[in-house]
Design an enzyme around this catalytic site. Structure first.
Site, PDB file in Angstrom:
ATOM      1  CB  CYS A   1      13.597 -15.414  -3.072  1.00  0.00           C
ATOM      2  SG  CYS A   1      11.821 -15.512  -2.986  1.00  0.00           S
TER       3      CYS A   1
ATOM      4  CB  CYS B   1      11.783 -12.377  -4.039  1.00  0.00           C
ATOM      5  SG  CYS B   1      11.592 -13.155  -2.420  1.00  0.00           S
TER       6      CYS B   1
END
Length: 116
Positions: A41, A44
């Site tokens: 991600c 993230c």
């Protein structure tokens, strides 16, 4: 390029799993900011340095923990996490705040001001 999530520096982020979530998060004596995320991600990875700074600066007042949703489906499911990164603050074992998406440190601190 894959970033590892374990780092020996003082601002490293603790990791919780389905097996350790209760002890690491629900049983903590301080509020806990949990980032439900994943290695794949990009947002993230973008927020990770912000979380590391926060962990370092708020040590003793706020614990910051990461949960990899790909490897910990029980924690993800228990708290209805549908998108990553999802940030959630737990106090006394209960979620008291949540948000989805990466943020700047300034914005995150503003949002956390009421729950810390």
């Amino acid at each position: 390029m894959t970033e590892t999530r374990t780092d020996p520096d003082p601002g490293h982020l603790a990791e919780a799993s389905d097996a350790t979530f209760a002890a690491e998060v629900l049983g903590a004596g301080v509020p806990v900011l949990v980032e439900f995320g994943a290695d794949w991600c990009p947002p993230c990875r973008q927020i990770e340095p912000v979380l590391r700074e926060l962990a370092r600066e708020e040590e003793g007042r706020l614990k910051v923990v990461q949960v990899d949703v790909d490897h910990n489906p029980q924690a993800q499911s228990a708290y209805g996490v549908l998108s990553v990164p999802t940030l959630m603050v737990f106090r006394d074992g209960e979620p008291v705040w949540s948000a989805v998406g990466a943020r700047t440190k300034r914005r995150l601190l503003q949002e956390l001001a009421d729950v810390l």
